[in-house]
Design an enzyme around this catalytic site. Structure first.
Site, PDB file in Angstrom:
ATOM      1  N   GLU A 141    -172.977 140.144  83.015  1.00 10.84           N
ATOM      2  CA  GLU A 141    -171.723 139.424  82.794  1.00 10.84           C
ATOM      3  C   GLU A 141    -171.095 139.002  84.129  1.00 10.84           C
ATOM      4  O   GLU A 141    -170.717 137.838  84.317  1.00 10.84           O
ATOM      5  CB  GLU A 141    -170.722 140.303  82.026  1.00 10.84           C
ATOM      6  CG  GLU A 141    -171.145 140.730  80.629  1.00 10.84           C
ATOM      7  CD  GLU A 141    -171.391 139.562  79.688  1.00 10.84           C
ATOM      8  OE1 GLU A 141    -170.939 138.433  79.977  1.00 10.84           O
ATOM      9  OE2 GLU A 141    -172.069 139.767  78.660  1.00 10.84           O
ATOM     10  N   ARG A 148    -169.697 129.028  76.624  1.00  6.79           N
ATOM     11  CA  ARG A 148    -169.320 130.385  77.008  1.00  6.79           C
ATOM     12  C   ARG A 148    -168.585 131.027  75.837  1.00  6.79           C
ATOM     13  O   ARG A 148    -167.842 130.354  75.112  1.00  6.79           O
ATOM     14  CB  ARG A 148    -168.394 130.375  78.241  1.00  6.79           C
ATOM     15  CG  ARG A 148    -168.937 129.624  79.447  1.00  6.79           C
ATOM     16  CD  ARG A 148    -170.270 130.124  79.900  1.00  6.79           C
ATOM     17  NE  ARG A 148    -170.243 131.537  80.212  1.00  6.79           N
ATOM     18  CZ  ARG A 148    -171.321 132.329  80.193  1.00  6.79           C
ATOM     19  NH1 ARG A 148    -172.486 131.842  79.846  1.00  6.79           N
ATOM     20  NH2 ARG A 148    -171.214 133.598  80.488  1.00  6.79           N
ATOM     21  N   ASN A 201    -170.891 135.184  85.640  1.00  6.58           N
ATOM     22  CA  ASN A 201    -169.573 134.603  85.924  1.00  6.58           C
ATOM     23  C   ASN A 201    -169.494 134.052  87.345  1.00  6.58           C
ATOM     24  O   ASN A 201    -168.930 132.969  87.569  1.00  6.58           O
ATOM     25  CB  ASN A 201    -168.471 135.650  85.724  1.00  6.58           C
ATOM     26  CG  ASN A 201    -168.087 135.790  84.259  1.00  6.58           C
ATOM     27  OD1 ASN A 201    -168.535 135.007  83.416  1.00  6.58           O
ATOM     28  ND2 ASN A 201    -167.256 136.766  83.950  1.00  6.58           N
TER      29      ASN A 201
HETATM   30  N1  LIG Z   1    -166.351 135.135  89.260  1.00  8.70           N
HETATM   31  C1  LIG Z   1    -165.445 134.279  88.714  1.00  8.70           C
HETATM   32  N2  LIG Z   1    -164.969 133.243  89.451  1.00  8.70           N
HETATM   33  C2  LIG Z   1    -164.077 132.379  88.921  1.00  8.70           C
HETATM   34  N3  LIG Z   1    -163.607 132.453  87.660  1.00  8.70           N
HETATM   35  C3  LIG Z   1    -164.046 133.471  86.874  1.00  8.70           C
HETATM   36  C4  LIG Z   1    -164.977 134.423  87.357  1.00  8.70           C
HETATM   37  N4  LIG Z   1    -165.224 135.305  86.363  1.00  8.70           N
HETATM   38  C5  LIG Z   1    -164.480 134.912  85.322  1.00  8.70           C
HETATM   39  N5  LIG Z   1    -163.757 133.816  85.609  1.00  8.70           N
HETATM   40  C6  LIG Z   1    -162.807 133.122  84.717  1.00  8.70           C
HETATM   41  O1  LIG Z   1    -162.456 134.015  83.676  1.00  8.70           O
HETATM   42  C7  LIG Z   1    -162.754 133.431  82.411  1.00  8.70           C
HETATM   43  C8  LIG Z   1    -163.140 134.500  81.428  1.00  8.70           C
HETATM   44  O2  LIG Z   1    -164.358 135.116  81.806  1.00  8.70           O
HETATM   45  P1  LIG Z   1    -165.265 135.803  80.701  1.00  8.70           P
HETATM   46  O3  LIG Z   1    -164.431 136.748  79.913  1.00  8.70           O
HETATM   47  O4  LIG Z   1    -166.458 136.386  81.392  1.00  8.70           O
HETATM   48  O5  LIG Z   1    -165.721 134.617  79.737  1.00  8.70           O
HETATM   49  P2  LIG Z   1    -166.757 133.417  79.942  1.00  8.70           P
HETATM   50  O6  LIG Z   1    -167.667 133.705  81.091  1.00  8.70           O
HETATM   51  O7  LIG Z   1    -167.516 133.376  78.656  1.00  8.70           O
HETATM   52  O8  LIG Z   1    -165.944 132.181  80.185  1.00  8.70           O
HETATM   53  C9  LIG Z   1    -163.835 132.416  82.702  1.00  8.70           C
HETATM   54  O9  LIG Z   1    -163.905 131.418  81.708  1.00  8.70           O
HETATM   55  C10 LIG Z   1    -163.404 131.894  84.063  1.00  8.70           C
HETATM   56  O10 LIG Z   1    -162.389 130.915  83.939  1.00  8.70           O
END
Ligand SMILES: Nc1ncnc2c1ncn2[C@@H]1O[C@H](COP(=O)(O)OP(=O)(O)O)[C@@H](O)[C@H]1O
Ligand SMILES: Nc1ncnc2c1ncn2[C@@H]1O[C@H](COP(=O)(O)OP(=O)(O)O)[C@@H](O)[C@H]1O
Lengths: 155, 117, 155, 117
Positions: free
Chosen positions: A47, A106, A51
């Site tokens: 995960e 996503r 991300n």
């Molecule tokens: N490493 C990262 N860098 C920038 N934005 C991030 C990062 N991890 C998560 N996000 C932001 O947080 C949101 C939620 O993450 P997550 O719960 O993993 O759902 P998803 O990956 O399915 O979008 C993402 O849609 C993104 O906008």
């Protein structure tokens, strides 16, 4: 007795998602984790690394991801870090089903899974600078075995 | 490892079997090959067998949800079967079971389609 | 097209010998190596890492070992490095069956195995500063697959 | 993974079966447990079965050579058997076959001991 650790760097290429899972699983395997504990750790690594690749670096392989892992008593600590876009609104990002990239299919479940599969999670993110996720999980296996078996191998 | 897929066209449903690891890296293959198979198939229903799926994360949830929507738009149903405990937990966390139905194995998945359609 | 790479650090603990093998094997697995190629790579990683632990750091876990791996065309490059004791007489060290630690039941075959299992090896060692081993191996598998499958996954 | 060992005491030889990975980390276990078993055994000959050994490096060569010397000092013989191609190559590179003899499997290892002793 020095505790074991590892630090791993690789570029934001999706083929490295499985590599990162295997590397972390191999690192903790000496602690004799249960299959469930191993699956939990592999899932949260997947995960966080995914991300960083998609959200942090927008799939640009010039971006670099760092994973640090170590053992503290009976806990495994994981730190997964990128120097990518960062997160503007952390509360929103952590909400179940929230995603900023629905067009990429996503599910918005990444953070929810990390929170549920680990004992603790700490997210530090600075827009324009990057994101650092620190997670810990207590293992029910016998961590002390490690130091002992290591000492035995010097003879 | 990576991901392999197997398709079987039956009268009541297209059976899709996932083997290996379903993550963000392999999700696009699942998306493309399922869409192609659904287009070619005569039936609107899909049975997704996860018997040999050894790993899945939230990217897998996303690609399954996307295919569910496509199938629902075409008036069909999707049933997942042979879900291992780790994948079950992800489905439960995400509320997936509210929209996708589950069966123990392929046979009961197909017979459940017989009843509902 | 950016080529893939990885960089890994861990302490001089013998339990990390198998961890290092698995990590390198997982990194190259996307290149679809043959089983023989994989065994060769795991073996040379094991030789170099074990040497850093025993000879470089005298089993002191404060010592740190670095592995870098990347792909150049059809070659896999491995660089395994320590900041340990270093080697005084490299020609002697490279001789088959030579070991400075016979009391530890070393076979003296580490460098001979690295030379035989890889296409090229370069050893740079400075007494008191450390040892850096750079090895390359041409793979007969289809490396180009990697970039393609990665590109496909951004959709 | 790591390394597991199995011992079987026969009239003609002590059979030692190695399973898993033999490297520097696991070599000390092999050393200690073999020495203990050799001391307890009534016979001087050892058959070392490598059927289930999935990895070995030069640390394995060292520990085998060390046990060979001990057994030779006691007037016994050592035969290795079920050697996979990767381990075979290490034995060949190191000239190990000049001192340790090899057999296809445990049965022929034991019967070779019958002839030579
Ligand atoms: N490493 C990262 N860098 C920038 N934005 C991030 C990062 N991890 C998560 N996000 C932001 O947080 C949101 C939620 O993450 P997550 O719960 O993993 O759902 P998803 O990956 O399915 O979008 C993402 O849609 C993104 O906008
Ligand atoms: N990383 C290192 N640091 C210091 N000395 C080394 C290192 N690697 C090898 N050496 C020296 O080179 C010798 C030969 O190494 P090798 O062929 O691997 O045999 P062995 O490890 O069985 O002694 C060692 O005995 C040691 O003296």
């Amino acid at each position: 007795m020095k505790n074991n650790y590892m630090k791993l760097k690789f570029p934001a290429l999706s083929e490295n998602e499985s590599f990162a899972r295997v590397a972390v699983a191999a690192f903790v395997s000496r602690l004799d984790p249960t299959l469930d504990e191993l699956t939990d750790l592999k899932t949260v690594v997947s995960e966080a690394v995914t991300n960083s690749i998609i959200h942090g670096y927008d799939n640009n392989p010039d971006g670099e991801i760092t994973i640090a892992a170590w053992v503290e008593g009976t806990e495994v600590i994981l730190v997964i870090e990128d120097q990518g876009r960062g997160i503007e609104d952390l509360d929103q990002a952590r909400q179940p089903l929230y995603t900023s990239r629905p067009e990429l299919e996503r599910s918005g479940m990444g953070f929810t899974i990390m929170e549920n599969f680990m004992d603790s999670i700490d997210i530090v993110s600075v827009p324009g600078q990057g994101t650092k996720i620190t997670m810990a999980k207590r293992m029910n296996s016998h961590l002390e075995l490690t130091d002992e078996s290591n000492a035995a191998s010097t003879g | 490892m990576s991901l392999q897929m197997e398709f079987e066209h039956r009268s009541k449903a297209l059976i899709v079997r996932l083997k290996g690891e379903l993550d963000h890296h392999t999700a696009s293959t699942v998306k493309d090959r399922m869409e192609e198979a659904i287009k070619r198939s005569n039936c609107r229903n899909v049975v997704l067998s996860m018997k040999d799926l050894v790993f899945m994360d939230s990217s897998g949830l996303g690609v399954i949800l996307g295919r569910y929507k496509l199938i629902a738009d075409l008036g069909g149903k999707m049933v997942v079967c042979d879900v291992n405990p780790a994948v079950y937990r992800l489905f439960q966390l995400s509320g997936m079971f509210k929209i996708v139905s589950m069966a123990d194995n392929e046979r009961s998945a197909i017979s459940s389609l017989g009843v509902v359609s």
